[in-house]
Design an enzyme around this catalytic site. Structure first.
Site, mmCIF file in Angstrom:
data_model
loop_
_atom_site.group_PDB
_atom_site.id
_atom_site.type_symbol
_atom_site.label_atom_id
_atom_site.label_comp_id
_atom_site.label_asym_id
_atom_site.label_seq_id
_atom_site.Cartn_x
_atom_site.Cartn_y
_atom_site.Cartn_z
ATOM 1 N N HIS A 17 12.562 12.975 36.220
ATOM 2 C CA HIS A 17 11.132 12.691 36.065
ATOM 3 C C HIS A 17 10.744 11.430 36.839
ATOM 4 O O HIS A 17 9.723 11.390 37.521
ATOM 5 C CB HIS A 17 10.787 12.443 34.587
ATOM 6 C CG HIS A 17 10.908 13.641 33.698
ATOM 7 N ND1 HIS A 17 11.578 13.606 32.496
ATOM 8 C CD2 HIS A 17 10.433 14.899 33.811
ATOM 9 C CE1 HIS A 17 11.503 14.787 31.904
ATOM 10 N NE2 HIS A 17 10.822 15.597 32.676
ATOM 11 N N LYS A 41 5.185 22.344 18.648
ATOM 12 C CA LYS A 41 6.577 22.061 18.999
ATOM 13 C C LYS A 41 6.957 20.707 18.418
ATOM 14 O O LYS A 41 6.318 19.709 18.738
ATOM 15 C CB LYS A 41 6.691 22.031 20.543
ATOM 16 C CG LYS A 41 7.896 22.785 21.070
ATOM 17 C CD LYS A 41 7.802 23.127 22.537
ATOM 18 C CE LYS A 41 8.090 22.002 23.473
ATOM 19 N NZ LYS A 41 8.019 22.377 24.890
ATOM 20 N N ARG A 90 12.606 22.333 40.198
ATOM 21 C CA ARG A 90 14.048 22.168 40.319
ATOM 22 C C ARG A 90 14.678 23.364 41.015
ATOM 23 O O ARG A 90 15.411 23.229 41.958
ATOM 24 C CB ARG A 90 14.692 22.019 38.929
ATOM 25 C CG ARG A 90 14.568 20.643 38.370
ATOM 26 C CD ARG A 90 14.798 20.643 36.886
ATOM 27 N NE ARG A 90 13.704 21.324 36.209
ATOM 28 C CZ ARG A 90 13.422 21.160 34.947
ATOM 29 N NH1 ARG A 90 14.176 20.408 34.191
ATOM 30 N NH2 ARG A 90 12.410 21.781 34.398
ATOM 31 N N SER A 128 15.473 17.409 30.268
ATOM 32 C CA SER A 128 15.513 16.738 28.957
ATOM 33 C C SER A 128 16.411 17.517 28.002
ATOM 34 O O SER A 128 17.157 16.919 27.217
ATOM 35 C CB SER A 128 14.106 16.632 28.370
ATOM 36 O OG SER A 128 13.280 15.883 29.213
HETATM 37 P P1 ADP Z 1 7.158 20.538 30.352
HETATM 38 O O1 ADP Z 1 7.485 20.729 28.901
HETATM 39 O O2 ADP Z 1 5.692 20.419 30.624
HETATM 40 O O3 ADP Z 1 7.854 21.462 31.313
HETATM 41 P P2 ADP Z 1 9.009 18.421 31.095
HETATM 42 O O4 ADP Z 1 8.990 17.054 30.529
HETATM 43 O O5 ADP Z 1 10.199 19.263 30.795
HETATM 44 O O6 ADP Z 1 7.649 19.048 30.638
HETATM 45 O O7 ADP Z 1 8.842 18.335 32.683
HETATM 46 C C1 ADP Z 1 7.677 17.833 33.280
HETATM 47 C C2 ADP Z 1 7.661 18.240 34.745
HETATM 48 O O8 ADP Z 1 8.740 17.614 35.437
HETATM 49 C C3 ADP Z 1 7.825 19.740 34.981
HETATM 50 O O9 ADP Z 1 7.013 20.102 36.083
HETATM 51 C C4 ADP Z 1 9.285 19.886 35.331
HETATM 52 O O10 ADP Z 1 9.536 21.002 36.159
HETATM 53 C C5 ADP Z 1 9.531 18.584 36.078
HETATM 54 N N1 ADP Z 1 10.935 18.161 36.066
HETATM 55 C C6 ADP Z 1 11.699 17.848 35.006
HETATM 56 N N2 ADP Z 1 12.951 17.499 35.373
HETATM 57 C C7 ADP Z 1 12.981 17.585 36.742
HETATM 58 C C8 ADP Z 1 13.991 17.391 37.735
HETATM 59 N N3 ADP Z 1 15.225 17.026 37.427
HETATM 60 N N4 ADP Z 1 13.638 17.608 39.021
HETATM 61 C C9 ADP Z 1 12.402 18.016 39.352
HETATM 62 N N5 ADP Z 1 11.413 18.217 38.467
HETATM 63 C C10 ADP Z 1 11.685 18.024 37.183
#
Ligand code: ADP
Length: 157
Positions: A17, A41, A90, A128
């Site tokens: 992130h 959630k 990703r 996460s």
């Molecule tokens: P959500 O629940 O909205 O998917 P996340 O916190 O899991 O929220 O992720 C927020 C954004 O960051 C999403 O667009 C996700 O694809 C991106 N993201 C998370 N981890 C990575 C990573 N390692 N590389 C690239 N993008 C990431």
């Protein structure tokens, strides 16, 4: 001023992130990283803790603001005067969901565009949920999360 919103769960924020956020901060004048409150959630950490950990992790990046919001991301972005939403990609597996989400958002508001960013390869696999799994099973997460998150989770144990 070009303002972008980077929305997500950030439960907790990871180095993936953070890398996306830093790139966003180089491209846009201001980036608001915003934790989406999802009443359905339960989540791993309370939203307030997630916000605090983000704030600590981004304190050295001048043009980043940390916030949380409830409801539609697009409405939040409008309220903040943002014309861009940042999302991270990703793998191909992210693509279908992210494309749908961005198209739904642009159907609701044409003026706000979604921009997709990718991380450095070394952070690409980090999510996460993987981190939670490693942490819960006693593995070392220090390489995957900002120091603030690492220290917080170690104290919590
Ligand atoms: P959500 O629940 O909205 O998917 P996340 O916190 O899991 O929220 O992720 C927020 C954004 O960051 C999403 O667009 C996700 O694809 C991106 N993201 C998370 N981890 C990575 C990573 N390692 N590389 C690239 N993008 C990431």
């Amino acid at each position: 001023m070009k303002i972008a919103v980077y929305p997500g769960s950030f439960d907790p924020i990871t180095k993936g992130h953070l890398d996306i956020l830093k790139t966003g901060a180089e491209i846009f004048d201001k980036v608001i990283i915003a934790v989406a409150r999802n009443s359905e959630k339960k989540g791993f950490l309370p939203v307030e803790e997630r916000v605090k950990l983000i704030r600590e992790s981004v304190k050295d990046i001048e043009n980043v603001e940390t916030d949380s919001f409830e409801g539609l991301t697009i409405e939040y972005a409008k309220k903040k005067g943002a014309k861009v939403l940042i999302r991270g990609l990703r793998a191909v597996s992210d693509f279908e969901y992210e494309l749908q989400l961005s198209q739904a958002n642009s159907a609701m508001c044409e003026d706000i565009k979604t921009v997709f960013l990718t991380t450095k390869p070394k952070y690409n696999f980090i999510s996460s949920s993987t981190i939670k799994e490693i942490y819960i099973n006693g593995g070392d997460i220090s390489k995957f999360v900002p120091d603030a998150v690492y220290n917080y989770l170690m104290e919590k144990k």
